[in-house]
Design a protein around this motif. Structure first.
Motif, PDB file in Angstrom:
ATOM      1  N   TRP A 144      -1.702   1.767 -13.805  1.00 39.44           N
ATOM      2  CA  TRP A 144      -1.544   0.833 -12.681  1.00 39.44           C
ATOM      3  C   TRP A 144      -1.582   1.547 -11.328  1.00 39.44           C
ATOM      4  CZ3 TRP A 144      -2.523  -3.120 -10.186  1.00 39.44           C
ATOM      5  CH2 TRP A 144      -1.802  -3.497  -9.052  1.00 39.44           C
ATOM      6  N   PRO A 145      -0.830   2.657 -11.140  1.00 39.85           N
ATOM      7  CA  PRO A 145      -0.926   3.322  -9.832  1.00 39.85           C
ATOM      8  C   PRO A 145      -2.333   3.807  -9.508  1.00 39.85           C
ATOM      9  CG  PRO A 145       1.018   4.075 -11.004  1.00 39.85           C
ATOM     10  CD  PRO A 145       0.222   3.260 -11.968  1.00 39.85           C
ATOM     11  N   VAL A 146      -3.059   4.296 -10.524  1.00 36.48           N
ATOM     12  CA  VAL A 146      -4.438   4.747 -10.271  1.00 36.48           C
ATOM     13  C   VAL A 146      -5.310   3.546  -9.939  1.00 36.48           C
ATOM     14  CG1 VAL A 146      -6.473   5.774 -11.334  1.00 36.48           C
ATOM     15  CG2 VAL A 146      -4.250   6.843 -11.645  1.00 36.48           C
ATOM     16  N   THR A 147      -5.091   2.437 -10.672  1.00 39.91           N
ATOM     17  CA  THR A 147      -5.808   1.193 -10.348  1.00 39.91           C
ATOM     18  C   THR A 147      -5.475   0.750  -8.931  1.00 39.91           C
ATOM     19  OG1 THR A 147      -5.663   0.530 -12.661  1.00 39.91           O
ATOM     20  CG2 THR A 147      -6.191  -1.198 -11.075  1.00 39.91           C
ATOM     21  N   ALA A 148      -4.182   0.842  -8.609  1.00 40.19           N
ATOM     22  CA  ALA A 148      -3.735   0.430  -7.272  1.00 40.19           C
ATOM     23  C   ALA A 148      -4.265   1.342  -6.185  1.00 40.19           C
ATOM     24  CB  ALA A 148      -2.212   0.402  -7.222  1.00 40.19           C
ATOM     25  N   LEU A 149      -4.627   2.590  -6.550  1.00 42.25           N
ATOM     26  CA  LEU A 149      -5.145   3.518  -5.538  1.00 42.25           C
ATOM     27  C   LEU A 149      -6.420   2.973  -4.918  1.00 42.25           C
ATOM     28  CD1 LEU A 149      -4.896   6.264  -4.102  1.00 42.25           C
ATOM     29  CD2 LEU A 149      -6.235   7.261  -5.965  1.00 42.25           C
ATOM     30  N   GLY A 150      -7.308   2.437  -5.769  1.00 46.32           N
ATOM     31  CA  GLY A 150      -8.524   1.817  -5.238  1.00 46.32           C
ATOM     32  C   GLY A 150      -8.210   0.608  -4.396  1.00 46.32           C
ATOM     33  N   TRP A 151      -7.229  -0.180  -4.877  1.00 46.55           N
ATOM     34  CA  TRP A 151      -6.823  -1.382  -4.138  1.00 46.55           C
ATOM     35  C   TRP A 151      -6.156  -1.015  -2.818  1.00 46.55           C
ATOM     36  CZ3 TRP A 151      -1.593  -3.825  -4.200  1.00 46.55           C
ATOM     37  CH2 TRP A 151      -1.602  -5.075  -3.586  1.00 46.55           C
ATOM     38  N   THR A 152      -5.223  -0.035  -2.860  1.00 50.98           N
ATOM     39  CA  THR A 152      -4.520   0.354  -1.630  1.00 50.98           C
ATOM     40  C   THR A 152      -5.457   1.025  -0.632  1.00 50.98           C
ATOM     41  OG1 THR A 152      -3.813   2.405  -2.728  1.00 50.98           O
ATOM     42  CG2 THR A 152      -2.246   0.591  -2.693  1.00 50.98           C
ATOM     43  N   SER A 153      -6.465   1.753  -1.128  1.00 45.33           N
ATOM     44  CA  SER A 153      -7.453   2.359  -0.220  1.00 45.33           C
ATOM     45  C   SER A 153      -8.177   1.284   0.560  1.00 45.33           C
ATOM     46  CB  SER A 153      -8.465   3.204  -1.015  1.00 45.33           C
ATOM     47  OG  SER A 153      -7.816   4.245  -1.689  1.00 45.33           O
ATOM     48  N   SER A 154      -8.526   0.200  -0.148  1.00 41.28           N
ATOM     49  CA  SER A 154      -9.174  -0.926   0.521  1.00 41.28           C
ATOM     50  C   SER A 154      -8.215  -1.586   1.512  1.00 41.28           C
ATOM     51  CB  SER A 154      -9.632  -1.951  -0.526  1.00 41.28           C
ATOM     52  OG  SER A 154     -10.199  -3.078   0.093  1.00 41.28           O
ATOM     53  N   PHE A 199       2.258  11.390 -10.397  1.00 37.50           N
ATOM     54  CA  PHE A 199       1.359  12.519 -10.637  1.00 37.50           C
ATOM     55  C   PHE A 199       2.107  13.842 -10.551  1.00 37.50           C
ATOM     56  CE2 PHE A 199      -2.519  10.133 -10.800  1.00 37.50           C
ATOM     57  CZ  PHE A 199      -3.430  10.996 -11.371  1.00 37.50           C
ATOM     58  N   VAL A 200       2.976  13.951  -9.561  1.00 34.73           N
ATOM     59  CA  VAL A 200       3.725  15.200  -9.379  1.00 34.73           C
ATOM     60  C   VAL A 200       4.620  15.473 -10.591  1.00 34.73           C
ATOM     61  CG1 VAL A 200       5.570  16.283  -8.033  1.00 34.73           C
ATOM     62  CG2 VAL A 200       3.652  15.179  -6.864  1.00 34.73           C
ATOM     63  N   LEU A 201       5.175  14.424 -11.183  1.00 38.01           N
ATOM     64  CA  LEU A 201       6.105  14.608 -12.307  1.00 38.01           C
ATOM     65  C   LEU A 201       5.411  14.621 -13.669  1.00 38.01           C
ATOM     66  CD1 LEU A 201       9.042  12.291 -11.153  1.00 38.01           C
ATOM     67  CD2 LEU A 201       8.931  14.778 -11.015  1.00 38.01           C
ATOM     68  N   ILE A 202       4.419  13.747 -13.855  1.00 39.55           N
ATOM     69  CA  ILE A 202       3.835  13.566 -15.181  1.00 39.55           C
ATOM     70  C   ILE A 202       2.791  14.615 -15.525  1.00 39.55           C
ATOM     71  CG2 ILE A 202       2.336  12.035 -16.534  1.00 39.55           C
ATOM     72  CD1 ILE A 202       3.864   9.680 -15.477  1.00 39.55           C
ATOM     73  N   VAL A 203       1.865  14.878 -14.589  1.00 43.93           N
ATOM     74  CA  VAL A 203       0.751  15.793 -14.909  1.00 43.93           C
ATOM     75  C   VAL A 203       1.246  17.172 -15.336  1.00 43.93           C
ATOM     76  CG1 VAL A 203      -1.306  16.917 -13.963  1.00 43.93           C
ATOM     77  CG2 VAL A 203      -0.887  14.502 -13.473  1.00 43.93           C
ATOM     78  N   ALA A 239       0.833  -1.213   0.000  1.00 40.92           N
ATOM     79  CA  ALA A 239       0.000   0.000   0.000  1.00 40.92           C
ATOM     80  C   ALA A 239       0.868   1.264   0.000  1.00 40.92           C
ATOM     81  CB  ALA A 239      -0.943  -0.009   1.207  1.00 40.92           C
ATOM     82  N   LEU A 240       1.855   1.325   0.899  1.00 40.48           N
ATOM     83  CA  LEU A 240       2.743   2.495   0.941  1.00 40.48           C
ATOM     84  C   LEU A 240       3.550   2.618  -0.345  1.00 40.48           C
ATOM     85  CD1 LEU A 240       4.258   2.706   4.551  1.00 40.48           C
ATOM     86  CD2 LEU A 240       2.710   4.304   3.455  1.00 40.48           C
ATOM     87  N   MET A 241       4.028   1.500  -0.855  1.00 38.53           N
ATOM     88  CA  MET A 241       4.875   1.516  -2.048  1.00 38.53           C
ATOM     89  C   MET A 241       4.113   2.065  -3.260  1.00 38.53           C
ATOM     90  SD  MET A 241       7.001  -1.668  -3.713  1.00 38.53           S
ATOM     91  CE  MET A 241       5.536  -2.534  -4.293  1.00 38.53           C
ATOM     92  N   TYR A 242       2.911   1.546  -3.490  1.00 36.49           N
ATOM     93  CA  TYR A 242       2.147   1.986  -4.661  1.00 36.49           C
ATOM     94  C   TYR A 242       1.606   3.400  -4.480  1.00 36.49           C
ATOM     95  CZ  TYR A 242       2.486  -2.781  -6.366  1.00 36.49           C
ATOM     96  OH  TYR A 242       2.964  -3.985  -6.806  1.00 36.49           O
ATOM     97  N   PHE A 243       1.308   3.772  -3.252  1.00 34.80           N
ATOM     98  CA  PHE A 243       0.834   5.134  -3.023  1.00 34.80           C
ATOM     99  C   PHE A 243       1.952   6.146  -3.310  1.00 34.80           C
ATOM    100  CE2 PHE A 243       0.115   8.830  -0.226  1.00 34.80           C
ATOM    101  CZ  PHE A 243      -1.107   9.242  -0.728  1.00 34.80           C
ATOM    102  N   MET A 244       3.162   5.840  -2.845  1.00 32.33           N
ATOM    103  CA  MET A 244       4.303   6.728  -3.134  1.00 32.33           C
ATOM    104  C   MET A 244       4.558   6.801  -4.634  1.00 32.33           C
ATOM    105  SD  MET A 244       7.189   6.209  -0.178  1.00 32.33           S
ATOM    106  CE  MET A 244       7.298   4.437  -0.311  1.00 32.33           C
ATOM    107  N   GLN A 245       4.448   5.659  -5.299  1.00 40.13           N
ATOM    108  CA  GLN A 245       4.653   5.614  -6.749  1.00 40.13           C
ATOM    109  C   GLN A 245       3.630   6.504  -7.454  1.00 40.13           C
ATOM    110  OE1 GLN A 245       4.190   1.693  -8.594  1.00 40.13           O
ATOM    111  NE2 GLN A 245       6.271   1.861  -9.362  1.00 40.13           N
TER     112      GLN A 245
END
Length: 594
Positions: free
Chosen positions: A305-315, A162-166, A151-157
């Motif tokens: 994947w990180p956005v997908t993982a956001l839902g997963w990590t939130s759970s 987002f900070v770099l790409i957007v 959860a921490l790993m994917y959230f940091m990713q």
């Protein structure tokens, strides 16, 4: 998140793993972004190269354009491969820091919980089931590990991406960026709800499996009863119902899982279509190049994947928070059985119960009422009475498994609440009423209470407990492995091994809590004969409901409903024809004759 703050101390303990993980997440993310920009340059180079190639068609410069074009494309290709290789290396170290940290934290937390469990009083174990204790040290800790690891790993990713790409995407084209990112929040929320549904169904499956496993374990453990009552068909029917319930829940979970990846692929494909459609229109208008579309497609795939993982990590975070709250509930419980002065004492064996009353804290049942007696060093006191009279409570209070509600217990003039717990218990040999043997060898079961056991002491203890002859008949002798709870041995053999375990310590105080209830009269007499020698000059407490086990004691205490009703020697108590002791003696004598 308040409950999860308890995990911060572990993260601080492994701060270098955590900081290293953050560094490797950042480096691997940067090496994923740079190739996207190189791909944009390469796409634009291809377009410009083709135009220049045809522009210089029929001239000598055309071959020079071709060579230059080829060198640049090769350079870009090598750069992309090099960055991919470096990113793979950093991803490896990212997992070797953050995931390893989560495993180390899991190990530390399990050890802390287990150590805390052992410090809690018996009243705690009377209130909570073994299954509940096991689930908190295994399943709940596992869920917390998923929070401090994946959860921490994917959230940091996700945050770093987002900070770099957007900002890079907005710099290229605002309209295309907005349309490209639009499906991603829908993806994250969808994954969150689908994952919660999967987790809920998984929990139902686990409960169904646990119920089925418990049923099967009980059926196999009680196979003798099941066969003797001819209940095989009924048992099979109950198992079929439980098995069908498990099958239905598993199929339901499989259906939801089948929707999971098609949903992800649909929303990812939607983002790609939007990027190509809107990007194509912008290329026609001349606001961006075709290379920008390729760059955006890479960005979309990087964010998917990180956005997908956001839902997963939130759970995962939700479940970890609930699990840590359950763990904290136990960790916050403190034992009240602590030494007030931590006195180390070489015990002689002078025991005084001074107006002791005791009420079990979990049930509210008063077990002892104003009990007073004294055992002089080297004496043997027997406590007898009907079931529920409070006999075992005397042993539990002397070993300080509980504290008295009122009054005091003194050993050699020192209140047991002032003695060091380990010092007190190390000098007491306790044979409990409910015999428990570990799934280990007979040798290790007998030597359980010793740090450095000797063969001579073990053999002598087995002989004194009248179990030596039984043990040496086994093919492997003292190295015979016992089954769960000592199932390899008979009831009487288990009791005698338990007695040997207490005797091998050569304790200053010996407590036998109905320790001869599962042996026959001949074996009982043999053990008592050996114990008479062992108990000589050793303070001993014999608790029993059988008169034959206590008549050799120096003094006999008769309890009835937590109150001392008689106190004296066997001969003195037998003279009281209306007393409870005489009634117990005659009742058991008639039973033996019958």
């Amino acid at each position: 998140m308040r409950a999860l703050s308890a995990v911060n101390k572990y993260i601080l303990r492994y701060k270098w793993h955590f900081l290293g993980g953050v560094l490797f997440v950042a480096l691997s993310t940067l090496l994923a972004i740079f190739p996207a920009q190189i791909v944009r340059y390469a796409f634009d180079l291809v377009g410009e190269g083709i135009d220049l190639y045809y522009l210089y068609e029929g001239t000598q410069a055309q071959s020079g354009v071709y060579e230059l074009f080829g060198r640049n494309v090769l350079l870009y290709g090598v750069l992309i491969l090099t960055m991919a290789l470096l990113r793979g290396i950093f991803l490896f170290f990212m997992r070797q820091t953050l995931i390893v940290m989560s495993r180390l934290i899991e190990n530390d937390q399990k050890n802390e919980i287990y150590q805390h469990y052992q410090s809690l009083p018996l009243s705690f174990y009377r209130r909570h089931s073994t299954g509940d204790l096991m689930s908190r040290i295994s399943e709940d800790v596992g869920r917390v590990r998923m929070y401090v690891g994946p959860a921490l790993m994917y959230f940091m990713q996700l945050v770093i991406l987002f900070v770099l790409i957007v900002p890079l995407m907005f710099m290229v084209n605002v309209k295309l960026t907005i349309y490209t990112l639009l499906p991603l929040p829908i993806l994250s929320v969808s994954i969150f709800y689908v994952n919660n549904l999967i987790e809920r169904k998984s929990d139902e499956i686990q409960r169904s499996l646990a119920s089925m496993t418990t049923f099967v374990q009980e059926a196999f453990s009680g196979i003798r009863v099941l066969k003797s009552f001819v209940r095989e068909e009924d048992s099979h029917h109950q198992f079929s119902v439980a098995s069908d319930n498990y099958k239905d829940k598993s199929l339901s979970l499989n259906f939801v899982n089948s929707l999971f990846f098609p949903l992800i692929l649909f929303l990812v494909g939607l983002s790609t279509i939007v990027t190509v459609w809107i990007g194509g229109q912008e290329v026609i208008r001349g606001t961006i190049t075709t290379g920008s579309i390729a760059e955006f497609l890479i960005y979309v795939n990087l964010l998917t994947w990180p956005v997908t993982a956001l839902g997963w990590t939130s759970s995962l975070v939700q479940r970890a928070q609930a699990s840590q709250a359950r763990i904290n509930e136990f960790l916050d419980q403190k034992t009240d059985i602590v030494s007030r002065q931590n006195v180390e004492l070489d015990i002689k064996g002078d025991i005084v119960f001074d107006h002791v009353s005791f009420t079990y804290p979990d049930t509210g049942i008063q077990a002892l009422r104003d009990v007073s007696f004294r055992i002089h060093p080297g004496e043997t006191l027997a406590v007898i009475g009907n079931t529920g009279a409070g006999k075992s409570t005397v042993a539990a209070l002397l070993s300080r498994l509980y504290d008295v509600t009122s009054g005091s217990i003194k050993v050699d003039g020192v209140d047991v609440r002032d003695l060091s717990l380990s010092s007190l218990r190390e000098q007491i040999g306790y044979v409990p009423q409910d015999v428990f043997l570990f799934s280990d060898s007979i040798r290790n079961n007998i030597n359980f209470g010793l740090e450095n056991p000797t063969e001579e002491r073990m053999l002598q203890a087995a002989k004194d407990a009248n179990v030596y002859e039984n043990i040496i008949r086994f093919p492997e002798g003292f190295d015979t492995k016992l089954g769960e709870r000592g199932i390899t041995l008979s009831g009487g053999q288990k009791q005698r091994v338990s007695i040997a375990r207490a005797l091998v310590k050569e304790p200053k105080i010996l407590i036998l809590d109905d320790a001869l209830s599962a042996v026959d009269t001949n074996t009982e007499n043999a053990i008592l004969g050996a114990l008479q020698r062992i108990m000589h000059n050793r303070t001993s407490l014999i608790i029993s409901h059988r008169v034959s086990s206590v008549k050799l004691a120096d003094q006999i205490l008769v309890l009835d409903d937590g109150v001392i009703v008689q106190h004296g020697t066997h001969e003195d108590l037998m003279q009281d024809t209306d007393g409870l002791y005489r009634a117990l003696y005659e009742r058991q004598l008639q039973s033996e004759e019958a």
